[in-house]
Enzyme design. Sequence first.
Site, mmCIF file in Angstrom:
data_model
loop_
_atom_site.group_PDB
_atom_site.id
_atom_site.type_symbol
_atom_site.label_atom_id
_atom_site.label_comp_id
_atom_site.label_asym_id
_atom_site.label_seq_id
_atom_site.Cartn_x
_atom_site.Cartn_y
_atom_site.Cartn_z
ATOM 1 N N HIS A 196 28.656 29.820 30.265
ATOM 2 C CA HIS A 196 27.215 30.062 30.290
ATOM 3 C C HIS A 196 26.884 31.502 29.948
ATOM 4 O O HIS A 196 27.738 32.389 29.989
ATOM 5 C CB HIS A 196 26.620 29.706 31.664
ATOM 6 C CG HIS A 196 27.104 30.564 32.786
ATOM 7 N ND1 HIS A 196 28.229 30.279 33.520
ATOM 8 C CD2 HIS A 196 26.599 31.707 33.333
ATOM 9 C CE1 HIS A 196 28.409 31.196 34.453
ATOM 10 N NE2 HIS A 196 27.425 32.086 34.359
ATOM 11 N N HIS B 213 18.365 37.610 34.974
ATOM 12 C CA HIS B 213 19.232 37.064 36.028
ATOM 13 C C HIS B 213 19.420 38.039 37.186
ATOM 14 O O HIS B 213 19.617 37.618 38.326
ATOM 15 C CB HIS B 213 20.579 36.685 35.415
ATOM 16 C CG HIS B 213 21.605 36.210 36.381
ATOM 17 N ND1 HIS B 213 21.356 35.282 37.362
ATOM 18 C CD2 HIS B 213 22.935 36.531 36.514
ATOM 19 C CE1 HIS B 213 22.457 35.044 38.055
ATOM 20 N NE2 HIS B 213 23.418 35.801 37.564
ATOM 21 N N TRP C 87 22.370 6.573 28.157
ATOM 22 C CA TRP C 87 21.972 7.958 28.391
ATOM 23 C C TRP C 87 21.991 8.260 29.875
ATOM 24 O O TRP C 87 22.120 7.366 30.717
ATOM 25 C CB TRP C 87 20.642 8.295 27.737
ATOM 26 C CG TRP C 87 19.419 7.481 28.142
ATOM 27 C CD1 TRP C 87 19.384 6.235 28.710
ATOM 28 C CD2 TRP C 87 18.067 7.871 27.976
ATOM 29 N NE1 TRP C 87 18.098 5.816 28.909
ATOM 30 C CE2 TRP C 87 17.260 6.810 28.457
ATOM 31 C CE3 TRP C 87 17.438 8.994 27.465
ATOM 32 C CZ2 TRP C 87 15.859 6.853 28.459
ATOM 33 C CZ3 TRP C 87 16.046 9.032 27.453
ATOM 34 C CH2 TRP C 87 15.282 7.976 27.946
#
Length: 254
Positions: free
Chosen positions: A73, A79, A61
């Site tokens: 995205h 934002h 990991w």
Amino acid sequence: MPVLADLVAALSTGAVEVVDLTAPLSSETPILGLPPQFGQTWPFSLTEISNYDARGPAWYWNNISTGEHTGTHLDAPIHWVTGREGKDVSQLPVRRLIAPAAVVDFSAQASDQPDFLLEVKHIESWQKQHGPLPKGGWLLFRTGWDARSREQAAFLNGGHTPGISIECARWLAEEAPVQGVGVETVGTDAGAAHSFDPPFPCHSFLLGHDKYGLTQLQNLAKLPPLGAVVIVGPLPIVRGSGSPCRALALVERR
């Protein structure tokens, strides 16, 4: 439920195809660079925690680090300053993350004019041919820019990238029935949008009207003008202004 059973059957037979609209996320993913006086986003990176070794003998990991607005995205209303009282990415209604899409294709124009701007007249002409934009859906703006996505310089192109005009951004925010705009470029605004009045009109108008942005999409060429359903999966980051996401499209193949 027969509707869901029919969908599962269609997926298994290929009558409904799943198209991945997401750019692979790596340290090579292009990112937006702002003038040096502003804060900068981090590129994507992996830091290994263990790899079937003494640090963890049976597992592999990594820690990850990146900005919220890296790769494919979603931009949440919070934002932008015009949406500062709006929702963060963890608060977005999940029903709005599955929505129909209209795909407007101006890849030929953008190939010849990297600063090409989508205008209201272009969308009106498209609607005469294909029908109205889907209520509560996405307007996906194809420019062919995803072909450049493996190389930062070509993708950013010195700030010359296609986008949406001021008037069209205002119209999409205030009059069009869509819930957001998706693009293949690094952001929803044109590369030259810093010099527009207002600057960055897609961010300013759409996010200020509780609409969303979806960026760095790929494979829009595989979608029909109308009929696809887009599924967007951002991370529910509390107080997040956006998130890298997996974007998929369901397309009926007859």
